[in-house]
Design a protein around this motif. Structure first.
Motif, mmCIF file in Angstrom:
data_model
loop_
_atom_site.group_PDB
_atom_site.id
_atom_site.type_symbol
_atom_site.label_atom_id
_atom_site.label_comp_id
_atom_site.label_asym_id
_atom_site.label_seq_id
_atom_site.Cartn_x
_atom_site.Cartn_y
_atom_site.Cartn_z
ATOM 1 N N HIS A 106 -5.054 -18.066 -52.344
ATOM 2 C CA HIS A 106 -4.024 -18.754 -53.124
ATOM 3 C C HIS A 106 -4.436 -18.822 -54.581
ATOM 4 C CE1 HIS A 106 -1.901 -20.326 -49.549
ATOM 5 N NE2 HIS A 106 -3.105 -20.389 -49.021
ATOM 6 N N GLY A 107 -3.490 -18.591 -55.463
ATOM 7 C CA GLY A 107 -3.712 -18.753 -56.887
ATOM 8 C C GLY A 107 -2.567 -19.541 -57.488
ATOM 9 N N GLU A 108 -2.895 -20.461 -58.396
ATOM 10 C CA GLU A 108 -1.862 -21.249 -59.072
ATOM 11 C C GLU A 108 -2.146 -21.264 -60.566
ATOM 12 O OE1 GLU A 108 0.162 -25.684 -59.125
ATOM 13 O OE2 GLU A 108 -1.317 -25.213 -57.593
ATOM 14 N N LYS A 109 -1.157 -20.849 -61.343
ATOM 15 C CA LYS A 109 -1.310 -20.790 -62.790
ATOM 16 C C LYS A 109 -1.428 -22.197 -63.355
ATOM 17 C CE LYS A 109 2.170 -20.159 -65.478
ATOM 18 N NZ LYS A 109 3.322 -19.706 -66.227
ATOM 19 N N VAL A 110 -2.434 -22.407 -64.200
ATOM 20 C CA VAL A 110 -2.578 -23.691 -64.886
ATOM 21 C C VAL A 110 -2.415 -23.528 -66.396
ATOM 22 C CG1 VAL A 110 -3.958 -24.821 -63.106
ATOM 23 C CG2 VAL A 110 -5.113 -23.529 -64.900
ATOM 24 N N LEU A 111 -2.554 -22.292 -66.888
ATOM 25 C CA LEU A 111 -2.439 -22.048 -68.321
ATOM 26 C C LEU A 111 -2.072 -20.596 -68.553
ATOM 27 C CD1 LEU A 111 -3.145 -22.878 -71.360
ATOM 28 C CD2 LEU A 111 -5.392 -21.929 -70.872
ATOM 29 N N GLU A 112 -1.157 -20.374 -69.473
ATOM 30 C CA GLU A 112 -0.832 -19.011 -69.892
ATOM 31 C C GLU A 112 -0.419 -19.093 -71.351
ATOM 32 O OE1 GLU A 112 1.720 -15.193 -68.361
ATOM 33 O OE2 GLU A 112 2.567 -17.154 -68.046
ATOM 34 N N ASN A 113 -1.153 -18.381 -72.200
ATOM 35 C CA ASN A 113 -0.869 -18.436 -73.625
ATOM 36 C C ASN A 113 -1.331 -17.140 -74.284
ATOM 37 O OD1 ASN A 113 -0.305 -19.190 -76.228
ATOM 38 N ND2 ASN A 113 -1.948 -20.688 -76.393
ATOM 39 N N ASN A 114 -0.383 -16.374 -74.804
ATOM 40 C CA ASN A 114 -0.721 -15.179 -75.572
ATOM 41 C C ASN A 114 -1.576 -14.185 -74.791
ATOM 42 O OD1 ASN A 114 0.147 -14.202 -77.977
ATOM 43 N ND2 ASN A 114 -1.613 -14.911 -79.146
ATOM 44 N N ALA A 131 -13.675 -21.373 -50.157
ATOM 45 C CA ALA A 131 -14.163 -21.113 -51.513
ATOM 46 C C ALA A 131 -13.066 -21.490 -52.503
ATOM 47 C CB ALA A 131 -14.537 -19.649 -51.679
ATOM 48 N N HIS A 132 -13.499 -21.839 -53.724
ATOM 49 C CA HIS A 132 -12.528 -22.140 -54.773
ATOM 50 C C HIS A 132 -13.181 -21.954 -56.135
ATOM 51 C CE1 HIS A 132 -14.360 -26.092 -55.650
ATOM 52 N NE2 HIS A 132 -14.580 -26.129 -54.340
ATOM 53 N N CYS A 133 -12.333 -21.778 -57.143
ATOM 54 C CA CYS A 133 -12.811 -21.650 -58.520
ATOM 55 C C CYS A 133 -11.626 -21.680 -59.468
ATOM 56 C CB CYS A 133 -13.590 -20.357 -58.721
ATOM 57 S SG CYS A 133 -12.582 -18.862 -58.794
ATOM 58 N N GLN A 134 -11.936 -21.698 -60.749
ATOM 59 C CA GLN A 134 -10.939 -21.412 -61.766
ATOM 60 C C GLN A 134 -11.208 -19.996 -62.232
ATOM 61 O OE1 GLN A 134 -9.916 -24.178 -64.963
ATOM 62 N NE2 GLN A 134 -10.086 -22.462 -66.381
ATOM 63 N N LEU A 135 -10.176 -19.201 -62.290
ATOM 64 C CA LEU A 135 -10.298 -17.812 -62.695
ATOM 65 C C LEU A 135 -9.617 -17.645 -64.048
ATOM 66 C CD1 LEU A 135 -9.972 -14.833 -60.417
ATOM 67 C CD2 LEU A 135 -8.550 -14.867 -62.446
ATOM 68 N N ASN A 136 -10.297 -16.980 -64.977
ATOM 69 C CA ASN A 136 -9.751 -16.733 -66.313
ATOM 70 C C ASN A 136 -9.503 -15.241 -66.482
ATOM 71 O OD1 ASN A 136 -10.091 -19.506 -67.085
ATOM 72 N ND2 ASN A 136 -12.263 -19.071 -67.242
ATOM 73 N N ALA A 137 -8.325 -14.902 -66.998
ATOM 74 C CA ALA A 137 -7.942 -13.495 -67.135
ATOM 75 C C ALA A 137 -7.220 -13.270 -68.458
ATOM 76 C CB ALA A 137 -7.028 -13.091 -65.975
ATOM 77 N N PHE A 138 -7.188 -12.010 -68.856
ATOM 78 C CA PHE A 138 -6.436 -11.606 -70.042
ATOM 79 C C PHE A 138 -5.523 -10.459 -69.642
ATOM 80 C CE2 PHE A 138 -5.972 -8.810 -73.804
ATOM 81 C CZ PHE A 138 -5.223 -9.684 -74.583
ATOM 82 N N ILE A 139 -4.258 -10.600 -69.996
ATOM 83 C CA ILE A 139 -3.276 -9.555 -69.738
ATOM 84 C C ILE A 139 -2.678 -9.184 -71.087
ATOM 85 C CG2 ILE A 139 -1.161 -8.932 -68.537
ATOM 86 C CD1 ILE A 139 -1.924 -11.317 -66.592
ATOM 87 N N PRO A 140 -3.012 -8.006 -71.596
ATOM 88 C CA PRO A 140 -2.490 -7.618 -72.913
ATOM 89 C C PRO A 140 -0.961 -7.540 -72.880
ATOM 90 C CG PRO A 140 -4.125 -6.033 -72.127
ATOM 91 C CD PRO A 140 -3.832 -6.970 -71.011
ATOM 92 N N PRO A 141 -0.319 -7.910 -73.988
ATOM 93 C CA PRO A 141 1.143 -7.720 -74.060
ATOM 94 C C PRO A 141 1.482 -6.255 -73.832
ATOM 95 C CG PRO A 141 0.336 -9.029 -75.924
ATOM 96 C CD PRO A 141 -0.869 -8.516 -75.184
#
Length: 153
Positions: A106-114, A131-141
């Motif tokens: 399961h993944g739930e968005k907590v932040l999306e900016n630029n 297991a659990h964590c916060q995952l940080n990603a970058f998706i180029p425009p």
């Protein structure tokens, strides 16, 4: 999500690095995928007889990738290639996933900016959080991604 899409339509991954088994549901801010652990799984280790729990980070990243791919397809765009920047507070109650397990990711968005995104993610087996964590990603425009692709060709 009205209709479950094939993983190949949402992620740029192919075998053997397509680690997910199926998409269950994708919403505006959530994604739910599954992984079947078997002895022929790419990361299955015959010596320890399992898949290391650390591979769960990639299960989570691919689940987030499915979410991103679905959001792009809803806008008639090609699913983008994203970049895993890292995780925070990864914790697992087990050291490995055993053959025969079906994991719910399961993944739930907590932040999306630029293009920067953060998701809270968890892996469950039969309703128990493993297991659990916060995952940080970058998706180029999309425009930046097109320029990057042209530069490499």
């Amino acid at each position: 999500m009205n209709e479950i899409e094939y993983l190949e339509h949402l992620l740029p991954h192919r075998a053997p690095m397509m680690l997910l088994s199926r998409v269950i549901a994708i919403g505006e801010e959530t994604a739910h995928c599954q992984v079947d652990i078997s002895t022929d799984h790419f990361f299955y280790d015959t010596a320890s007889q399992g898949v290391g729990a650390w591979v769960g980070i990639e299960f989570m990243a691919q689940t987030v990738g499915c979410w991103s791919g679905y959001q792009a397809r809803q806008k008639s765009q090609v699913p983008p290639m994203g970049f895993l920047l890292g995780t925070r507070k990864f914790s697992s109650t087990i050291s490995q996933f055993s053959a025969g397990m079906t994991l719910d990711i399961h993944g739930e968005k907590v932040l999306e900016n630029n293009g920067m995104s953060a998701f809270t993610c968890r892996i469950e087996h039969q309703g128990e959080v493993l297991a659990h964590c916060q995952l940080n990603a970058f998706i180029p425009p999309q425009a930046s991604l097109a320029a990057m692709t042209q530069e490499t060709n």
